[in-house]
Enzyme design. Sequence first.
Site: not given
Length: 324
Positions: A18-19, A102, A141, A203-204
């Site tokens: 989710p962004m 977040c 998350k 992540g990454d």
Amino acid sequence: MKLKIGNVTLENNLILAPMAGVTDLPFRILCKEQGCGMVVTEMVSAKAILYKNRNTKALLEVEERERPVSVQLFGSDPEIMADIAKLIEPGPFDIIDVNMGCPVPKIVNNGEGSAMMKNPKLAEAVLGAMVKAVKKPVTVKFRKGFTDSDVNAVEFARMAESCGVAAVAVHGRTREQYYSGTADWDIIRRVKEAVKIPVIGNGDVFAPEDAKALLDETGCDGIMIARGAKGNPWIFSRTLHYLETGELLPSPTMEELQNMVLRHAKMLVEYKGEYLGIREMRKHMAWYTAGLPHSAKLRNDINAVETLADLETLVMERFAGHFR
């Protein structure tokens, strides 16, 4: 490579993170078409749904072709979070996710998002109430911790599991880091070793090789791709192919890039109207062309475009000459 979360089975273990401002309906569909196993909506405030904020309707809109879909809620009031989860449960969502990662100040200062990691008891109350309120799987998350001196992802995951949460997604950075530095994949490995429910690493992951390395180093069950998908829906198809065959497919051709840009722009205009759709396409254009030669002028010129017809003309001309 299938992944089971509660009673939901994904075709593969690649998930679009989710962004906010990115994972709207058009972008989710593009990623789904590239083979993404599950997409997640932009995060939605439970209080905004409760108070019937007009902006939440679009955030909650889902199409059958993008499923399975996880809807992500954020909030800190156990009763409100449970009530809203129950309210939206009949909707076309397969999983209800909770954002406790977040890092944005206005969310954190309200005691929500990653601020919940500083208050595990409240987080436990929220997750417990939601799991009791709905039959659909609830996931959460979160991050490595709030600060480097307060790394509590392992304990947080155990708490979530004890509440009946169906899976956890762990971002290997603290809130203090935001998105800087490198993600700590070791914390994802430690979470995986600590719980029996599926663990999704985040992540990454910017390339297929990163996804394989994350799986190999952590043993995680799923891979959540965030910034690596911006301007790059192909990361899902290329990663799936790489994980299945060991073969690295070439990057998209200029023609494939052009077609994706035009399709994305058209979908945004159909979904949000020309005024907003074209303006939102500007940031996507920056992501699609980032790092490509002669792309700076194209990005600059796109910012002056007002209509879909003008955008299409500009894209066709510039892509034919590779942005010159």
